[in-house]
Design a protein around this motif. Structure first.
Motif, PDB file in Angstrom:
ATOM      1  N   ALA A 136       1.089  -1.077  -0.147  1.00  0.00           N
ATOM      2  CA  ALA A 136       0.152  -0.093  -0.044  1.00  0.00           C
ATOM      3  C   ALA A 136       0.977   1.220   0.103  1.00  0.00           C
ATOM      4  O   ALA A 136       0.717   2.195  -0.764  1.00  0.00           O
ATOM      5  CB  ALA A 136      -0.958   0.072   1.229  1.00  0.00           C
ATOM      6  N   ALA A 137       1.940   1.091   0.990  1.00  0.00           N
ATOM      7  CA  ALA A 137       2.777   2.585   0.975  1.00  0.00           C
ATOM      8  C   ALA A 137       3.556   2.704  -0.625  1.00  0.00           C
ATOM      9  O   ALA A 137       3.520   3.713  -1.140  1.00  0.00           O
ATOM     10  CB  ALA A 137       3.911   1.961   1.868  1.00  0.00           C
ATOM     11  N   GLU A 138       3.817   1.545  -1.127  1.00  0.00           N
ATOM     12  CA  GLU A 138       4.693   1.603  -2.609  1.00  0.00           C
ATOM     13  C   GLU A 138       3.489   2.178  -3.395  1.00  0.00           C
ATOM     14  O   GLU A 138       3.889   2.818  -4.492  1.00  0.00           O
ATOM     15  CB  GLU A 138       5.086   0.342  -2.880  1.00  0.00           C
ATOM     16  CG  GLU A 138       6.173  -0.217  -2.301  1.00  0.00           C
ATOM     17  CD  GLU A 138       6.604  -1.668  -2.479  1.00  0.00           C
ATOM     18  OE1 GLU A 138       5.815  -2.364  -3.351  1.00  0.00           O
ATOM     19  OE2 GLU A 138       7.910  -2.211  -2.111  1.00  0.00           O
ATOM     20  N   ASP A 139       2.004   1.775  -3.500  1.00  0.00           N
ATOM     21  CA  ASP A 139       1.191   2.169  -4.414  1.00  0.00           C
ATOM     22  C   ASP A 139       0.988   3.664  -4.039  1.00  0.00           C
ATOM     23  O   ASP A 139       0.594   4.412  -5.050  1.00  0.00           O
ATOM     24  CB  ASP A 139      -0.150   1.416  -4.290  1.00  0.00           C
ATOM     25  CG  ASP A 139      -0.042  -0.166  -4.618  1.00  0.00           C
ATOM     26  OD1 ASP A 139       0.972  -0.439  -5.285  1.00  0.00           O
ATOM     27  OD2 ASP A 139      -0.708  -0.827  -4.170  1.00  0.00           O
TER      28      ASP A 139
ATOM     29  N   GLY B 233       3.086   5.896  -3.699  1.00  0.00           N
ATOM     30  CA  GLY B 233       4.275   6.655  -4.235  1.00  0.00           C
ATOM     31  C   GLY B 233       5.377   6.400  -3.499  1.00  0.00           C
ATOM     32  O   GLY B 233       6.642   7.376  -3.602  1.00  0.00           O
ATOM     33  N   ALA B 234       5.444   5.816  -2.145  1.00  0.00           N
ATOM     34  CA  ALA B 234       6.616   5.973  -1.224  1.00  0.00           C
ATOM     35  C   ALA B 234       7.832   5.128  -2.116  1.00  0.00           C
ATOM     36  O   ALA B 234       7.603   3.930  -2.528  1.00  0.00           O
ATOM     37  CB  ALA B 234       6.255   5.131   0.149  1.00  0.00           C
ATOM     38  N   ASN B 235       9.175   5.516  -1.879  1.00  0.00           N
ATOM     39  CA  ASN B 235      10.290   4.786  -2.333  1.00  0.00           C
ATOM     40  C   ASN B 235      10.654   3.656  -1.337  1.00  0.00           C
ATOM     41  O   ASN B 235       9.899   3.422  -0.048  1.00  0.00           O
ATOM     42  CB  ASN B 235      11.362   5.669  -2.629  1.00  0.00           C
ATOM     43  CG  ASN B 235      11.897   6.452  -1.566  1.00  0.00           C
ATOM     44  OD1 ASN B 235      11.756   6.157  -0.340  1.00  0.00           O
ATOM     45  ND2 ASN B 235      12.440   7.785  -1.845  1.00  0.00           N
ATOM     46  N   GLY B 236      11.588   2.904  -1.656  1.00  0.00           N
ATOM     47  CA  GLY B 236      11.967   1.809  -0.637  1.00  0.00           C
ATOM     48  C   GLY B 236      12.374   2.299   0.816  1.00  0.00           C
ATOM     49  O   GLY B 236      12.368   1.749   1.848  1.00  0.00           O
ATOM     50  N   PHE B 237      13.369   3.444   0.568  1.00  0.00           N
ATOM     51  CA  PHE B 237      13.662   3.861   1.691  1.00  0.00           C
ATOM     52  C   PHE B 237      12.645   4.299   2.728  1.00  0.00           C
ATOM     53  O   PHE B 237      12.721   4.128   3.921  1.00  0.00           O
ATOM     54  CB  PHE B 237      14.678   5.136   1.492  1.00  0.00           C
ATOM     55  CG  PHE B 237      15.319   5.809   3.003  1.00  0.00           C
ATOM     56  CD1 PHE B 237      16.457   5.084   3.502  1.00  0.00           C
ATOM     57  CD2 PHE B 237      14.853   6.915   3.266  1.00  0.00           C
ATOM     58  CE1 PHE B 237      16.881   5.580   4.705  1.00  0.00           C
ATOM     59  CE2 PHE B 237      15.416   7.310   4.620  1.00  0.00           C
ATOM     60  CZ  PHE B 237      16.462   6.766   5.095  1.00  0.00           C
ATOM     61  N   THR B 238      11.550   5.219   2.261  1.00  0.00           N
ATOM     62  CA  THR B 238      10.640   5.580   3.264  1.00  0.00           C
ATOM     63  C   THR B 238       9.562   4.239   3.539  1.00  0.00           C
ATOM     64  O   THR B 238       9.065   4.455   4.742  1.00  0.00           O
ATOM     65  CB  THR B 238       9.695   6.424   2.085  1.00  0.00           C
ATOM     66  OG1 THR B 238      10.471   7.512   1.911  1.00  0.00           O
ATOM     67  CG2 THR B 238       8.652   7.123   2.908  1.00  0.00           C
ATOM     68  N   VAL B 239       9.247   3.345   2.668  1.00  0.00           N
ATOM     69  CA  VAL B 239       8.687   2.307   3.098  1.00  0.00           C
ATOM     70  C   VAL B 239       9.426   1.394   4.469  1.00  0.00           C
ATOM     71  O   VAL B 239       8.792   1.251   5.342  1.00  0.00           O
ATOM     72  CB  VAL B 239       8.474   1.170   2.077  1.00  0.00           C
ATOM     73  CG1 VAL B 239       7.920   0.021   2.414  1.00  0.00           C
ATOM     74  CG2 VAL B 239       7.564   1.780   0.832  1.00  0.00           C
ATOM     75  N   PHE B 240      10.454   1.502   4.136  1.00  0.00           N
ATOM     76  CA  PHE B 240      11.384   0.805   5.360  1.00  0.00           C
ATOM     77  C   PHE B 240      11.569   1.826   6.664  1.00  0.00           C
ATOM     78  O   PHE B 240      11.205   1.247   7.852  1.00  0.00           O
ATOM     79  CB  PHE B 240      12.887   0.634   5.134  1.00  0.00           C
ATOM     80  CG  PHE B 240      13.659   0.076   6.276  1.00  0.00           C
ATOM     81  CD1 PHE B 240      13.521  -1.377   6.308  1.00  0.00           C
ATOM     82  CD2 PHE B 240      14.573   0.932   6.776  1.00  0.00           C
ATOM     83  CE1 PHE B 240      14.495  -1.698   7.467  1.00  0.00           C
ATOM     84  CE2 PHE B 240      15.152   0.667   7.940  1.00  0.00           C
ATOM     85  CZ  PHE B 240      15.130  -0.822   8.296  1.00  0.00           C
ATOM     86  N   MET B 241      11.610   3.082   6.519  1.00  0.00           N
ATOM     87  CA  MET B 241      11.542   3.932   7.753  1.00  0.00           C
ATOM     88  C   MET B 241      10.103   4.233   8.273  1.00  0.00           C
ATOM     89  O   MET B 241       9.970   4.253   9.480  1.00  0.00           O
ATOM     90  CB  MET B 241      12.038   5.190   7.297  1.00  0.00           C
ATOM     91  CG  MET B 241      13.691   5.300   6.716  1.00  0.00           C
ATOM     92  SD  MET B 241      14.796   4.396   8.233  1.00  0.00           S
ATOM     93  CE  MET B 241      14.697   5.900   9.629  1.00  0.00           C
ATOM     94  N   ARG B 242       9.312   4.131   7.479  1.00  0.00           N
ATOM     95  CA  ARG B 242       7.857   4.588   7.985  1.00  0.00           C
ATOM     96  C   ARG B 242       6.980   3.336   8.185  1.00  0.00           C
ATOM     97  O   ARG B 242       6.002   3.457   9.048  1.00  0.00           O
ATOM     98  CB  ARG B 242       7.101   5.498   6.808  1.00  0.00           C
ATOM     99  CG  ARG B 242       7.914   6.743   6.706  1.00  0.00           C
ATOM    100  CD  ARG B 242       7.935   7.756   7.875  1.00  0.00           C
ATOM    101  NE  ARG B 242       6.315   8.285   8.137  1.00  0.00           N
ATOM    102  CZ  ARG B 242       5.719   9.117   7.467  1.00  0.00           C
ATOM    103  NH1 ARG B 242       6.444   9.969   6.684  1.00  0.00           N
ATOM    104  NH2 ARG B 242       4.496   9.522   8.022  1.00  0.00           N
ATOM    105  N   VAL B 243       7.366   2.376   7.775  1.00  0.00           N
ATOM    106  CA  VAL B 243       6.531   1.029   7.664  1.00  0.00           C
ATOM    107  C   VAL B 243       7.106  -0.155   8.600  1.00  0.00           C
ATOM    108  O   VAL B 243       7.017  -0.559   9.612  1.00  0.00           O
ATOM    109  CB  VAL B 243       5.771   0.600   6.366  1.00  0.00           C
ATOM    110  CG1 VAL B 243       4.913  -0.524   6.618  1.00  0.00           C
ATOM    111  CG2 VAL B 243       4.975   1.784   5.922  1.00  0.00           C
ATOM    112  N   VAL B 244       8.198  -0.616   7.657  1.00  0.00           N
ATOM    113  CA  VAL B 244       8.924  -1.713   8.304  1.00  0.00           C
ATOM    114  C   VAL B 244       9.516  -1.520   9.639  1.00  0.00           C
ATOM    115  O   VAL B 244       9.353  -2.415  10.407  1.00  0.00           O
ATOM    116  CB  VAL B 244      10.016  -2.240   7.199  1.00  0.00           C
ATOM    117  CG1 VAL B 244      10.670  -3.402   7.827  1.00  0.00           C
ATOM    118  CG2 VAL B 244       9.256  -2.475   5.963  1.00  0.00           C
TER     119      VAL B 244
END
Length: 268
Positions: free
Chosen positions: A167-170, A172-183
């Motif tokens: 959902a985060a990638e959909d 528009g979040a990039n890989g770094f943002t997904v990692f820092m904000r979700v994972v």
């Protein structure tokens, strides 16, 4: 005519063995430690042992060294374990459980054999182990406790809901943002669990120091030295203070765990 006797136990009865174990092996030893911590050699009540702890520069220096070793060891273990656990948890390897078992396999080997082997390796590289006491201690502690950091991290990361990252990638979040904000926020419980399993034992595990080189500048060996000369009073006071420090660290880590769970629910 045979009669069948059915045994039924309620919850209170099932708690009896655990309660007996708790009283005999936790509460009673703790009461003994408290008694010796606040008495002198004649059995009289005193605060001298507490005063001696905070007025003795050697004891305070040992405590600071123990904390420094534990913190550095925990940071190194986390820096190594998180990428390993993340790769294993997010990969599509069919045999990743085998890889995880290989990483945890050293835990099944006798501790003395592992440290002896490490000592031989370090001796071949460095020569005199006493020249780098802090570094060798961190290496030994990391080698010993690294699996305890990998396991909770892998468990936490493997349970992450992939739909959240998708959902985060959909959006528009990039890989770094997904990692820092979700994972990363959702993996905090695993981080806290791993940090607790490494930080607390590292403060008292003097066996690594004694086997790599003969030294007594960590809290566990300091406590052992007092009991070795039958000074149960000062040894018990140091044990009690260390227990209080561990209790405070546990409370703080539990607070972070609760906050991370709240963050995870907000993300969901």
């Amino acid at each position: 005519m045979t009669k069948t006797i059915s045994l039924r136990f309620n919850r209170k009865q099932l708690c009896i063995p655990y309660a007996a174990f708790l009283i005999l092996f936790v509460i009673c030893p703790l009461l003994v430690i408290i008694y010796f911590a606040f008495t002198d050699g004649t059995g009289k009540f005193t605060f001298d042992n507490l005063v001696n702890f905070f007025s003795n520069t050697n004891t305070l220096g040992t405590l600071l060294n123990s904390i420094a070793i534990a913190v550095v060891t925990t940071i190194v273990c986390l820096a190594i374990a998180y990428p390993v656990a993340y790769i294993l948890a997010r990969s599509k390897f069919k045999r990743k459980y085998v890889l995880l078992m290989l990483l945890v396999l050293p835990m099944w080997i006798n501790f003395t054999l592992r440290i002896t082997a490490l000592k031989e390796i370090l001796s071949a590289i460095e020569g005199n182990l006493a020249m780098y006491p802090f570094l060798n201690t961190v290496i030994g502690m990391t080698y010993d406790f690294l699996p305890f950091m990998i396991l909770p991290l892998y468990t936490s990361l493997s349970k992450l809901d992939k739909s959240l990252t998708e959902a985060a990638e959909d959006l528009g979040a990039n890989g770094f943002t997904v990692f820092m904000r979700v994972v990363l926020p959702l993996s905090v419980p695993g981080i806290i669990s791993g940090v607790t399993m490494v930080l607390l034992p590292s403060m008292t595990n003097y066996v690594v120091l004694d086997m790599l080189y003969n030294s007594t500048y960590i809290m566990g060996s300091l406590i052992g030295s007092f009991f070795a000369v039958y000074d149960w009073n000062n040894g018990s006071m140091i044990s009690l203070i260390l227990l209080i420090i561990i209790f405070i660290i546990t409370l703080v880590t539990n607070r972070f765990t609760n906050d991370s769970e709240t963050t995870g629910r907000n993300l969901l």
